[in-house]
Write a protein that holds these residues in place. Structure first.
Motif, short mmCIF file in Angstrom:
data_model
loop_
_atom_site.label_atom_id
_atom_site.label_comp_id
_atom_site.label_asym_id
_atom_site.label_seq_id
_atom_site.Cartn_x
_atom_site.Cartn_y
_atom_site.Cartn_z
N ALA A 257 -0.96 -7.42 -7.26
CA ALA A 257 -0.81 -6.68 -6.01
C ALA A 257 -1.62 -7.33 -4.89
N ALA A 258 -2.86 -7.71 -5.18
CA ALA A 258 -3.69 -8.33 -4.15
C ALA A 258 -3.15 -9.69 -3.73
N LEU A 259 -2.56 -10.42 -4.66
CA LEU A 259 -2.02 -11.74 -4.35
C LEU A 259 -0.69 -11.68 -3.63
N PRO A 419 -9.73 -8.66 -1.79
CA PRO A 419 -10.33 -7.59 -2.59
C PRO A 419 -9.31 -6.94 -3.51
N CYS A 420 -9.76 -6.55 -4.70
CA CYS A 420 -8.91 -5.85 -5.67
C CYS A 420 -9.39 -4.41 -5.80
N VAL A 421 -8.45 -3.49 -5.94
CA VAL A 421 -8.82 -2.08 -6.06
C VAL A 421 -8.02 -1.43 -7.18
N LYS A 422 -8.56 -0.34 -7.67
CA LYS A 422 -7.85 0.53 -8.61
C LYS A 422 -7.97 1.95 -8.08
N ILE A 423 -6.83 2.63 -7.95
CA ILE A 423 -6.81 4.00 -7.43
C ILE A 423 -6.28 4.89 -8.54
N SER A 424 -7.18 5.43 -9.30
CA SER A 424 -6.85 6.17 -10.50
C SER A 424 -6.27 7.53 -10.19
N ASP A 425 -5.67 8.15 -11.21
CA ASP A 425 -5.26 9.55 -11.12
C ASP A 425 -6.46 10.48 -11.23
N GLU A 426 -7.63 9.92 -11.43
CA GLU A 426 -8.88 10.69 -11.39
C GLU A 426 -9.77 10.01 -10.36
N LEU A 427 -10.14 10.74 -9.31
CA LEU A 427 -10.82 10.12 -8.17
C LEU A 427 -12.10 9.41 -8.56
N THR A 428 -12.81 9.91 -9.56
CA THR A 428 -14.08 9.30 -9.92
C THR A 428 -13.91 7.93 -10.55
N LYS A 429 -12.69 7.57 -10.93
CA LYS A 429 -12.46 6.28 -11.55
C LYS A 429 -12.00 5.21 -10.55
N ASN A 430 -11.89 5.55 -9.28
CA ASN A 430 -11.49 4.56 -8.29
C ASN A 430 -12.55 3.47 -8.19
N THR A 431 -12.11 2.22 -8.07
CA THR A 431 -13.03 1.10 -7.96
C THR A 431 -12.55 0.14 -6.90
N ASP A 433 -13.70 -2.30 -3.11
CA ASP A 433 -14.25 -2.17 -1.77
C ASP A 433 -13.69 -0.91 -1.10
N PRO A 434 -14.55 -0.04 -0.56
CA PRO A 434 -14.06 1.24 0.01
C PRO A 434 -13.01 1.06 1.10
N GLU A 435 -13.17 0.06 1.95
CA GLU A 435 -12.18 -0.16 3.00
C GLU A 435 -10.83 -0.57 2.40
N ALA A 436 -10.89 -1.40 1.36
CA ALA A 436 -9.64 -1.82 0.70
C ALA A 436 -8.98 -0.64 0.00
N VAL A 437 -9.78 0.22 -0.64
CA VAL A 437 -9.23 1.41 -1.29
C VAL A 437 -8.53 2.29 -0.27
N ALA A 438 -9.18 2.51 0.88
CA ALA A 438 -8.58 3.35 1.92
C ALA A 438 -7.28 2.74 2.44
N LEU A 439 -7.26 1.42 2.59
CA LEU A 439 -6.06 0.75 3.08
C LEU A 439 -4.90 0.91 2.10
N VAL A 440 -5.17 0.73 0.81
CA VAL A 440 -4.10 0.85 -0.19
C VAL A 440 -3.62 2.29 -0.28
N LYS A 441 -4.53 3.24 -0.16
CA LYS A 441 -4.11 4.65 -0.15
C LYS A 441 -3.14 4.93 1.00
N ARG A 442 -3.44 4.35 2.15
CA ARG A 442 -2.55 4.55 3.29
C ARG A 442 -1.18 3.90 3.04
N ARG A 443 -1.20 2.73 2.41
CA ARG A 443 0.06 2.04 2.14
C ARG A 443 0.97 2.86 1.23
N PHE A 444 0.37 3.57 0.29
CA PHE A 444 1.17 4.36 -0.65
C PHE A 444 1.30 5.82 -0.21
N GLY A 445 0.75 6.17 0.95
CA GLY A 445 0.85 7.54 1.43
C GLY A 445 0.07 8.54 0.61
N LEU A 446 -1.00 8.10 -0.01
CA LEU A 446 -1.75 8.97 -0.92
C LEU A 446 -2.71 9.90 -0.17
#
Length: 459
Positions: A257-259, A419-431, A433-446
């Motif tokens: 996904a990152a590549l 940057p690589c991110v994981k956006i789990s179905d459990e919020l505590t497991k997200n890993t 860079d925070p900015e990258a996580v927020a960007l990917v969440k926006r891309r998927f409408g989460l």
């Protein structure tokens, strides 16, 4: 019985003492042999470590550079893992860890670093960097090393008494309930010895169930038997002649996904996987790299591809809610859910496995269970630990406070500078860079609807 003294070694003794999914190194060798990556350690529990522990971990990391594939191990892989071609086994035979250039481990003293007894307290910063194909095998042995060092240097109020019988009981309960079990406990095991004791207990339980079937007549007067399907740890699969078990890892979806872009990344990963493993024997898809919603969108978008896959792995979120979602997805692509399997692998214990087995049976979908920490790191605190002549023997320790496993991960942090991110179905497991996580969440409408969709809640 004498007091238990800390074991001096946390060294890994076999290059196969790792999980099968890391030997998907073959896929990286075929698809991305020249891509640079970085992995990063996260101590989710915030547990404090000591400088003495750091010294032992550092020695064990450098010891990794001495490991190589033996002739016996290669023969085992040829027999049990036919999806690995001779070319990859040649590569693995020549493979060597290079920790002096690939691994950085730093001890960071805490603000009040020295206790009255002179112990220096602090935390670890750990990074692995290099070519993806060269560094992919570090994750599991590094986590095993850190856990064993912690439980032999810092938390030593425990012992092995009753561990064999405890694993035996768990195995019997699962097999008699019809559960198909895979042992998944390498990364957060207490020690190598604890892991070995558990494997012996599970094998004993399976043998006992087989004898019961022989005495009673298989299938007469009882439900379908479960069994020990195998273990994710390739070394223990070799030692006990079991099937090595594994699926796609989150890191492969994260890296692709990152590549190459996040839209459709689950589907592209499945396509790439089929190119490397065309026989479909490893066709269990991991659903929660960026929550389940984008995965299922990709899954049903190509019904022919979806039907070729044997099943889905549920690794975060609510497994009871996942069952009808998975069933609907299989039906949507024209597959019979009874011929497919959901592999449950998130924080399971015996009771939870049996509950999920019943729910899957009622829904009319196949299931199996990957159980990890509940098997290899289920201990109680003991004020006066004992050293046994045969570790693991004796009655199960039923009383006392639980001695908790470390809560830690090592995840892919960047690839080719992205940057690589994981956006789990459990919020505590997200890993990531925070900015990258927020960007990917926006891309998927989460962030727009709290993760709700036709596929159900994703958080």
């Amino acid at each position: 019985m004498a007091a238990l003294s800390p074991e001096p070694q946390c060294y890994i003794q076999s290059i196969l003492d790792s999980d099968l999914y890391k030997f998907r190194q073959y896929a990286i060798l075929e698809l991305y042999p020249d891509v640079d990556v970085k992995y990063r350690f996260t101590n989710r529990g915030g547990t404090r470590f000591t400088r003495d522990m750091h010294a032992d971990v550092l020695k064990a990391i450098h010891h990794l550079g001495t490991l190589s594939l033996t002739a016996s191990e290669r023969s085992f892989l040829e027999r049990r893992c036919p999806y690995f071609p001779a070319s990859y086994l040649d590569y693995l035979s020549s493979f060597r860890f290079r920790p002096e250039t690939q691994v950085r481990l730093t001890f960071v003293p805490s603000s009040d670093p020295t206790a009255d007894d002179g112990t220096e307290w602090g935390s670890f910063e750990l990074e692995v960097e290099g070519k993806w194909v060269d560094t992919i095998l570090y994750e599991v042995p590094l986590m095993s090393i850190i856990s064993e060092a912690y439980f032999t240097h810092v938390d030593t109020k425990w012992d092995y008494v009753g561990q064999l019988e405890q694993a035996h009981r768990k195995g019997l309960a699962l097999f008699r309930a019809g559960c198909l079990l895979s042992e998944f406990g390498s990364r957060r095991r207490r020690t190598y010895r604890a892991h070995d004791i558990v494997m012996r207990g599970l094998v004993r339980a399976q043998d006992e169930c087989a004898r019961e079937d022989g005495a009673e007549g298989e299938g007469e007067g009882k439900g379908e038997r479960g069994k020990l399907a195998g273990t994710s740890n390739v070394h223990f699969a070799h030692k006990y002649d079991l099937v090595p078990i594994g699926t796609i890892a989150h890191e492969m979806v994260m890296g692709i996904a990152a590549l190459e872009g996040y839209e459709g990344s689950n589907g592209r990963t499945m396509d790439a996987w089929e190119k490397v493993y065309p026989d479909g024997s490893l066709g269990i898809a991991l659903t929660d790299t960026f929550t389940t919603r984008p995965f299922f969108d990709d899954f049903v978008a190509n019904p022919a591809r979806a039907r070729r896959w044997k099943g889905l792995r549920q690794d975060s979120g609510d497994p009871l809610k996942f069952i009808p979602v998975a069933k609907e997805a299989f039906e949507r692509v024209g597959a019979d859910p009874k011929t497919k399997v959901v592999v449950f692998s998130d924080s399971l214990d015996v009771e939870r496995c049996i509950e999920l087995k019943k729910a899957a049976d009622e829904a009319g979908i196949g299931c199996s269970f990957g159980v990890g920490t509940h098997l290899t790191n289920d201990f109680r605190r003991v004020d006066e630990p004992v050293l046994q002549d045969v570790p693991g023997e004796g009655p199960v320790r039923e009383e006392g406070e639980k001695s908790k496993a470390l809560n830690m991960v090592i995840k892919l942090y960047s690839i080719a500078g992205q940057p690589c991110v994981k956006i789990s179905d459990e919020l505590t497991k997200n890993t990531g860079d925070p900015e990258a996580v927020a960007l990917v969440k926006r891309r998927f409408g989460l962030e727009e609807d709290g993760g709700e969709s036709k596929w159900g809640p994703t958080v």
